[in-house]
Design a protein around this motif. Sequence first.
Motif, short mmCIF file in Angstrom:
data_model
loop_
_atom_site.label_atom_id
_atom_site.label_comp_id
_atom_site.label_asym_id
_atom_site.label_seq_id
_atom_site.Cartn_x
_atom_site.Cartn_y
_atom_site.Cartn_z
N PHE A 199 0.83 -1.21 0.00
CA PHE A 199 0.00 0.00 0.00
C PHE A 199 0.87 1.26 0.00
CE2 PHE A 199 -3.47 -2.78 0.90
CZ PHE A 199 -4.60 -2.07 0.53
N ILE A 200 1.97 1.23 0.76
CA ILE A 200 2.82 2.42 0.81
C ILE A 200 3.49 2.68 -0.54
CG2 ILE A 200 4.80 3.50 1.95
CD1 ILE A 200 4.16 1.96 4.44
N ASP A 201 3.81 1.61 -1.27
CA ASP A 201 4.39 1.80 -2.61
C ASP A 201 3.42 2.56 -3.51
OD1 ASP A 201 6.99 0.26 -2.58
OD2 ASP A 201 5.61 -1.28 -1.87
N ARG A 202 2.13 2.33 -3.34
CA ARG A 202 1.13 3.00 -4.16
C ARG A 202 0.78 4.39 -3.62
NH1 ARG A 202 1.68 2.68 -8.37
NH2 ARG A 202 1.74 4.89 -8.10
N LEU A 203 0.96 4.56 -2.29
CA LEU A 203 0.53 5.81 -1.65
C LEU A 203 1.68 6.78 -1.40
CD1 LEU A 203 -1.92 4.51 1.12
CD2 LEU A 203 -2.54 5.93 -0.82
N ASP A 204 2.93 6.38 -1.66
CA ASP A 204 4.06 7.20 -1.19
C ASP A 204 4.01 8.64 -1.69
OD1 ASP A 204 4.67 6.58 -3.81
OD2 ASP A 204 6.60 5.63 -3.37
N SER A 205 3.62 8.85 -2.94
CA SER A 205 3.57 10.23 -3.45
C SER A 205 2.38 10.98 -2.87
CB SER A 205 3.51 10.22 -4.98
OG SER A 205 2.47 9.39 -5.44
N VAL A 206 1.26 10.30 -2.66
CA VAL A 206 0.07 10.95 -2.08
C VAL A 206 0.33 11.31 -0.61
CG1 VAL A 206 -2.37 10.63 -1.49
CG2 VAL A 206 -1.49 9.77 -3.66
N ILE A 207 1.11 10.48 0.07
CA ILE A 207 1.39 10.70 1.50
C ILE A 207 1.99 12.07 1.74
CG2 ILE A 207 3.02 10.03 3.33
CD1 ILE A 207 2.48 7.09 2.47
N PHE A 208 2.93 12.48 0.90
CA PHE A 208 3.60 13.76 1.11
C PHE A 208 2.82 14.93 0.52
CE2 PHE A 208 8.02 13.41 2.79
CZ PHE A 208 7.93 12.08 3.20
N SER A 209 2.02 14.69 -0.48
CA SER A 209 1.31 15.80 -1.13
C SER A 209 -0.01 16.13 -0.42
CB SER A 209 1.04 15.47 -2.60
OG SER A 209 0.29 14.28 -2.71
N ALA A 210 -0.66 15.14 0.20
CA ALA A 210 -1.99 15.37 0.78
C ALA A 210 -2.02 16.45 1.87
CB ALA A 210 -2.57 14.05 1.31
N PRO A 211 -1.12 16.39 2.89
CA PRO A 211 -1.19 17.44 3.93
C PRO A 211 -0.91 18.83 3.39
CG PRO A 211 0.16 15.58 4.65
CD PRO A 211 -0.09 15.39 3.19
N ILE A 212 0.04 18.94 2.44
CA ILE A 212 0.36 20.26 1.87
C ILE A 212 -0.83 20.79 1.08
CG2 ILE A 212 1.90 21.50 0.31
CD1 ILE A 212 3.25 20.48 2.84
N PHE A 213 -1.44 19.92 0.26
CA PHE A 213 -2.60 20.33 -0.54
C PHE A 213 -3.75 20.75 0.38
CE2 PHE A 213 -6.51 18.99 -2.92
CZ PHE A 213 -6.42 19.93 -3.94
N PHE A 214 -3.99 19.96 1.43
CA PHE A 214 -5.07 20.26 2.36
C PHE A 214 -4.89 21.64 2.99
CE2 PHE A 214 -6.54 20.46 6.74
CZ PHE A 214 -7.87 20.10 6.63
N HIS A 215 -3.69 21.91 3.50
CA HIS A 215 -3.49 23.15 4.24
C HIS A 215 -3.44 24.37 3.33
CE1 HIS A 215 -3.23 21.67 8.31
NE2 HIS A 215 -2.54 20.64 7.86
N ILE A 216 -2.96 24.21 2.11
CA ILE A 216 -3.00 25.35 1.17
C ILE A 216 -4.45 25.69 0.86
CG2 ILE A 216 -2.51 26.11 -1.19
CD1 ILE A 216 0.08 24.53 -1.07
N VAL A 217 -5.26 24.66 0.53
CA VAL A 217 -6.67 24.90 0.21
C VAL A 217 -7.41 25.45 1.42
CG1 VAL A 217 -8.83 23.83 -0.56
CG2 VAL A 217 -6.67 23.09 -1.55
N ARG A 218 -7.12 24.90 2.60
CA ARG A 218 -7.79 25.39 3.81
C ARG A 218 -7.44 26.84 4.08
NH1 ARG A 218 -7.17 26.00 9.31
NH2 ARG A 218 -9.11 25.64 10.49
N PHE A 219 -6.19 27.21 3.89
CA PHE A 219 -5.74 28.57 4.21
C PHE A 219 -6.33 29.60 3.25
CE2 PHE A 219 -2.81 32.17 4.14
CZ PHE A 219 -2.64 32.41 5.50
N TYR A 220 -6.40 29.27 1.96
CA TYR A 220 -6.79 30.27 0.96
C TYR A 220 -8.25 30.19 0.54
CZ TYR A 220 -1.88 31.54 0.44
OH TYR A 220 -0.59 31.98 0.67
N TRP A 221 -8.90 29.01 0.66
CA TRP A 221 -10.26 28.89 0.13
C TRP A 221 -11.30 28.58 1.21
CZ3 TRP A 221 -6.10 27.66 -2.99
CH2 TRP A 221 -6.09 28.23 -4.26
N ASP A 222 -10.88 27.95 2.29
CA ASP A 222 -11.84 27.51 3.30
C ASP A 222 -12.29 28.68 4.18
OD1 ASP A 222 -13.11 25.31 4.97
OD2 ASP A 222 -11.80 26.25 6.46
N VAL A 223 -13.54 28.64 4.64
CA VAL A 223 -14.04 29.62 5.59
C VAL A 223 -13.91 29.03 6.98
CG1 VAL A 223 -16.03 30.95 6.38
CG2 VAL A 223 -15.68 30.56 3.94
N HIS A 224 -12.97 29.52 7.78
CA HIS A 224 -12.76 28.95 9.11
C HIS A 224 -12.51 30.05 10.13
CE1 HIS A 224 -8.82 29.15 7.02
NE2 HIS A 224 -8.35 29.51 8.18
#
Length: 311
Positions: free
Chosen positions: A286-311
């Motif tokens: 599973f990690i072989d398939r997820l390794d690239s998503v593992i590092f990109s997901a938190p960065i993508f989440f926080h960029i979108v949350r910071f600039y687009w999310d209403v919080h």
Amino acid sequence: MDTHFIILLGCVLAVLLIATLAAQLLKRRAPPGDLTIQNLTARINAWWVMVAVIALAFAFGTAGVVILFALCSFAALREFLTLTNTRAADHWALVAAVFIVLPLQYVAVGMGWYGFYSILIPVYAFLFMPILSALRGQSENFLIRVSEAQWALMIAVFCVSHVPALLSLNIPGYEGKNLFLIFFLIVVVQSSDVLQYVWGKLIGRRKIAPNLSPSKTLEGLVGGVLSASVLGAALFWITPFTIMQAFGLSLVITLMGFFGGLVMSAIKRDRGVKDWGHLIAGHGGFIDRLDSVIFSAPIFFHIVRFYWDVH
């Protein structure tokens, strides 16, 4: 089911169908027992299964997606821990990680409880796991054991959980469409992996880190990242981003995906293994398939949350 989702799913299935037909054509022309063709066929077959599972999870909405990634985290955590130096003294810390921390993290993600799931692992789990191990009184390789277990939890649970966490974002004018953010992230990052491989095979000359990943070349990286970023820009219409924003975000997540793959390759080299596991035919673990998503997901989440999310 959303019309846009059906169209996108149809496109993905069409790509897989073309790949399957191409693989069958190559199989007829290749000599019997050709390992490259066998590996290609296994990878395509595995992608059919993975797409079916993801589509099924999407059909069940938030609950389906959260459960799917919780199971992925469980499998990834198990794979990671098998390569660590944990001892009997770490038993209760690992039990707590697998059967308390992991479920709590995903329950919090499913409830959209950002204030809890963003600190559960880096604060509470990271402090209490060493305490549980220390109570057993074994000091041999203590720091190494604790660090490896914490890194396993960080990679397999904390980072992966940021994929379903995208569903909890509150973006004005984008209500009820957050599944497309997950689709965007997975398609762009996974396409980058494939395109980096293709560009590397076509024009790759200069290896980036031959001791870690001999197949990664500078030409493959540039070609794959730019191609996948163009694909991301073309998918802007399913996101809350403009074309240029979609391109810029794609650039960030594909680069993070590349470096994520490099880091995970370094860990595998350190432990002397080729793959993290053998659960997915042609892909490894599973990690072989997820390794690239593992590092990109938190960065993508926080960029979108910071600039687009209403919080």
